[in-house]
Design a protein around this motif. Sequence first.
Motif, PDB file in Angstrom:
ATOM      1  N   VAL A   1       0.129 -10.398  19.164  1.00 35.06           N
ATOM      2  CA  VAL A   1       1.008  -9.328  18.718  1.00 35.06           C
ATOM      3  C   VAL A   1       1.735  -8.770  19.931  1.00 35.06           C
ATOM      4  O   VAL A   1       1.103  -8.325  20.893  1.00 35.06           O
ATOM      5  N   LYS A   2       3.044  -8.803  19.891  1.00 35.05           N
ATOM      6  CA  LYS A   2       3.851  -8.352  21.024  1.00 35.05           C
ATOM      7  C   LYS A   2       3.824  -6.829  21.136  1.00 35.05           C
ATOM      8  O   LYS A   2       3.627  -6.130  20.143  1.00 35.05           O
ATOM      9  N   PRO A   3       4.053  -6.307  22.352  1.00 38.37           N
ATOM     10  CA  PRO A   3       4.064  -4.848  22.508  1.00 38.37           C
ATOM     11  C   PRO A   3       5.277  -4.228  21.805  1.00 38.37           C
ATOM     12  O   PRO A   3       6.380  -4.777  21.837  1.00 38.37           O
ATOM     13  N   LYS A   4       5.037  -3.101  21.169  1.00 39.98           N
ATOM     14  CA  LYS A   4       6.086  -2.424  20.423  1.00 39.98           C
ATOM     15  C   LYS A   4       6.619  -1.251  21.240  1.00 39.98           C
ATOM     16  O   LYS A   4       5.845  -0.447  21.740  1.00 39.98           O
ATOM     17  N   PRO A   5       7.932  -1.149  21.399  1.00 37.67           N
ATOM     18  CA  PRO A   5       8.474  -0.007  22.148  1.00 37.67           C
ATOM     19  C   PRO A   5       8.297   1.287  21.358  1.00 37.67           C
ATOM     20  O   PRO A   5       8.520   1.319  20.148  1.00 37.67           O
ATOM     21  N   ILE A   6       7.891   2.346  22.034  1.00 33.08           N
ATOM     22  CA  ILE A   6       7.683   3.636  21.396  1.00 33.08           C
ATOM     23  C   ILE A   6       8.331   4.729  22.233  1.00 33.08           C
ATOM     24  O   ILE A   6       8.630   4.535  23.412  1.00 33.08           O
ATOM     25  N   ARG A   7       8.524   5.888  21.595  1.00 29.65           N
ATOM     26  CA  ARG A   7       9.021   7.051  22.308  1.00 29.65           C
ATOM     27  C   ARG A   7       8.191   8.251  21.868  1.00 29.65           C
ATOM     28  O   ARG A   7       8.027   8.499  20.674  1.00 29.65           O
ATOM     29  N   PHE A   8       7.640   8.963  22.827  1.00 31.02           N
ATOM     30  CA  PHE A   8       6.800  10.114  22.531  1.00 31.02           C
ATOM     31  C   PHE A   8       7.195  11.262  23.443  1.00 31.02           C
ATOM     32  O   PHE A   8       7.110  11.137  24.667  1.00 31.02           O
ATOM     33  N   ARG A   9       7.658  12.349  22.845  1.00 30.65           N
ATOM     34  CA  ARG A   9       8.077  13.544  23.578  1.00 30.65           C
ATOM     35  C   ARG A   9       9.122  13.245  24.654  1.00 30.65           C
ATOM     36  O   ARG A   9       9.021  13.690  25.794  1.00 30.65           O
TER      37      ARG A   9
ATOM     38  N   ARG B   1       9.669  10.528  26.249  1.00 29.58           N
ATOM     39  CA  ARG B   1       9.307   9.469  27.210  1.00 29.58           C
ATOM     40  C   ARG B   1       9.246   8.136  26.492  1.00 29.58           C
ATOM     41  O   ARG B   1       8.779   8.045  25.359  1.00 29.58           O
ATOM     42  N   PHE B   2       9.680   7.118  27.197  1.00 28.61           N
ATOM     43  CA  PHE B   2       9.678   5.774  26.635  1.00 28.61           C
ATOM     44  C   PHE B   2       8.482   4.986  27.172  1.00 28.61           C
ATOM     45  O   PHE B   2       8.058   5.174  28.306  1.00 28.61           O
ATOM     46  N   GLY B   3       7.986   4.106  26.364  1.00 27.59           N
ATOM     47  CA  GLY B   3       6.871   3.270  26.780  1.00 27.59           C
ATOM     48  C   GLY B   3       6.688   2.127  25.802  1.00 27.59           C
ATOM     49  O   GLY B   3       7.544   1.862  24.949  1.00 27.59           O
ATOM     50  N   LYS B   4       5.563   1.448  25.921  1.00 32.10           N
ATOM     51  CA  LYS B   4       5.236   0.339  25.028  1.00 32.10           C
ATOM     52  C   LYS B   4       3.770   0.440  24.638  1.00 32.10           C
ATOM     53  O   LYS B   4       2.940   0.864  25.431  1.00 32.10           O
ATOM     54  N   ARG B   5       3.497   0.037  23.412  1.00 29.53           N
ATOM     55  CA  ARG B   5       2.110  -0.102  23.007  1.00 29.53           C
ATOM     56  C   ARG B   5       1.562  -1.360  23.654  1.00 29.53           C
ATOM     57  O   ARG B   5       2.299  -2.286  23.988  1.00 29.53           O
ATOM     58  N   ALA B   6       0.265  -1.406  23.816  1.00 31.82           N
ATOM     59  CA  ALA B   6      -0.351  -2.566  24.454  1.00 31.82           C
ATOM     60  C   ALA B   6      -0.303  -3.779  23.530  1.00 31.82           C
ATOM     61  O   ALA B   6      -0.425  -3.662  22.309  1.00 31.82           O
ATOM     62  N   LYS B   7      -0.110  -4.956  24.110  1.00 28.99           N
ATOM     63  CA  LYS B   7      -0.174  -6.176  23.311  1.00 28.99           C
ATOM     64  C   LYS B   7      -1.642  -6.481  23.039  1.00 28.99           C
ATOM     65  O   LYS B   7      -2.540  -6.080  23.794  1.00 28.99           O
ATOM     66  N   PHE B   8      -1.877  -7.193  21.946  1.00 26.30           N
ATOM     67  CA  PHE B   8      -3.239  -7.587  21.623  1.00 26.30           C
ATOM     68  C   PHE B   8      -3.205  -8.890  20.841  1.00 26.30           C
ATOM     69  O   PHE B   8      -2.160  -9.329  20.371  1.00 26.30           O
ATOM     70  N   LYS B   9      -4.363  -9.487  20.725  1.00 23.32           N
ATOM     71  CA  LYS B   9      -4.492 -10.757  20.026  1.00 23.32           C
ATOM     72  C   LYS B   9      -5.397 -10.541  18.831  1.00 23.32           C
ATOM     73  O   LYS B   9      -6.448  -9.907  18.947  1.00 23.32           O
ATOM     74  N   LYS B  10      -4.977 -11.050  17.688  1.00 21.27           N
ATOM     75  CA  LYS B  10      -5.831 -10.958  16.517  1.00 21.27           C
ATOM     76  C   LYS B  10      -6.113 -12.354  15.993  1.00 21.27           C
ATOM     77  O   LYS B  10      -5.329 -13.289  16.203  1.00 21.27           O
ATOM     78  N   ALA B  11      -7.249 -12.486  15.346  1.00 17.62           N
ATOM     79  CA  ALA B  11      -7.686 -13.780  14.844  1.00 17.62           C
ATOM     80  C   ALA B  11      -7.990 -13.673  13.361  1.00 17.62           C
ATOM     81  O   ALA B  11      -8.660 -12.727  12.923  1.00 17.62           O
ATOM     82  N   ILE B  12      -7.514 -14.640  12.588  1.00 15.92           N
ATOM     83  CA  ILE B  12      -7.855 -14.748  11.172  1.00 15.92           C
ATOM     84  C   ILE B  12      -8.965 -15.787  11.086  1.00 15.92           C
ATOM     85  O   ILE B  12      -8.745 -16.968  11.350  1.00 15.92           O
ATOM     86  N   VAL B  13     -10.150 -15.326  10.732  1.00 19.17           N
ATOM     87  CA  VAL B  13     -11.330 -16.199  10.687  1.00 19.17           C
ATOM     88  C   VAL B  13     -11.625 -16.522   9.232  1.00 19.17           C
ATOM     89  O   VAL B  13     -11.828 -15.624   8.416  1.00 19.17           O
TER      90      VAL B  13
END
Length: 108
Positions: free
Chosen positions: A77-85, A87-99
């Motif tokens: 999952v790619k990082p999603k750009p966000i804006r909070f108060r 300020r600009f930033g990105k959410r952390a990327k993560f990996k998910k698995a369908i088992v």
Amino acid sequence: MKKDPYLIVLRRYQTEKATVLGGLKDSFCNKTVRRCQQAKYLFVVGLHANKIEIASAVEEIYSERSVRVDNVRTILVKPKPIRFRGRFGKRAKFKKAIVTLEVGCSLD
């Protein structure tokens, strides 16, 4: 050296889509869904975990229920750009698995 299974599989990923995938084996609404005999569960896993490590970690974590993993699919999952108060930033990327578990196995 064997890795800790709790460092490979971090947690279950609970969303509406994950709940639907988990309940497909019990649903009989149409022909396509009736063919799904296997339970599917989503997990958040480490970024460098591969499919073989994920399968063995899930089997080891749920060993008291004697689950057997049939298939593992991973999604980065790619990082999603966000804006909070202002300020600009990105959410952390993560990996998910369908088992996908074998027929008759369940985590619930």
